[in-house]
Design a protein around this motif. Structure first.
Motif, PDB file in Angstrom:
ATOM      1  N   ASP A  65      73.564 -44.876  38.959  1.00  6.30           N
ATOM      2  CA  ASP A  65      72.182 -44.418  39.084  1.00  6.30           C
ATOM      3  C   ASP A  65      72.005 -42.954  38.711  1.00  6.30           C
ATOM      4  N   ASN A  66      73.112 -42.206  38.652  1.00  6.17           N
ATOM      5  CA  ASN A  66      73.042 -40.782  38.314  1.00  6.17           C
ATOM      6  C   ASN A  66      74.382 -40.373  37.714  1.00  6.17           C
ATOM      7  N   PRO A  95      67.199 -41.038  36.103  1.00  8.69           N
ATOM      8  CA  PRO A  95      68.049 -41.619  37.137  1.00  8.69           C
ATOM      9  C   PRO A  95      67.490 -42.961  37.614  1.00  8.69           C
ATOM     10  N   SER A 139      71.408 -42.362  33.532  1.00  8.46           N
ATOM     11  CA  SER A 139      71.937 -43.495  34.296  1.00  8.46           C
ATOM     12  C   SER A 139      72.193 -44.672  33.356  1.00  8.46           C
TER      13      SER A 139
END
Length: 147
Positions: A65-66, A95, A139
């Motif tokens: 996600d990041n 993200p 991401s």
């Protein structure tokens, strides 16, 4: 010395010279070698902060996600995941799989994203649609196919 013995010695010397002579870089290029050999899949998405594997490397087996220290700092992307389900990777501008995205197939490598050849081609109307992927990925998600 007989002619037969002279010819045998000459043939032996030629064979030894062939065995021990170095192969030049030009010979390798002339033979059609244009890119590095494929490496066996290791299940990772690899990214580098500089083209052609330069700079810092980040890699992931699953979704992220990041991208942390590689977020918005990537100029070489390599999908070395395993073939089969979930073998392509969507690369997102934001993200948490947000914004527009690009997709890289299994076994593909984008050695130099600074060329402008690679861009976010999915998600028309979303943030960063049509923008270059170079230094612009936050991401990713593993998916079944690109498209």
């Amino acid at each position: 010395m007989s002619l037969k013995r002279v010819l045998t010695l000459a043939a032996s010397a030629a064979a030894v010279a062939t065995l021990f002579s170095p192969v030049s870089g030009a010979s390798a290029l002339e033979s059609g070698a244009q890119s590095p050999a494929r490496v066996a899949a290791d299940g990772y998405l690899h990214v580098y902060t500089q083209p052609y594997g330069g700079g810092r490397e980040c890699k992931w087996v699953g979704n992220s996600d990041n991208w942390g220290s590689c977020r918005n700092l990537t100029s070489d992307i390599w999908n070395n995941g395993y073939a089969g389900g979930l073998d392509s990777v969507n690369l997102y501008t934001a993200p948490n799989a947000g914004g527009a995205w690009a997709c890289i197939g299994q076994g593909d490598r984008w050695y130099d994203t600074t060329t402008g050849e690679y861009y976010f081609s999915f998600g028309a109307g979303l943030e960063q649609y049509g923008a270059s992927v170079n230094n612009n990925i936050s991401s990713h998600r593993w998916v079944d196919y690109c498209g």
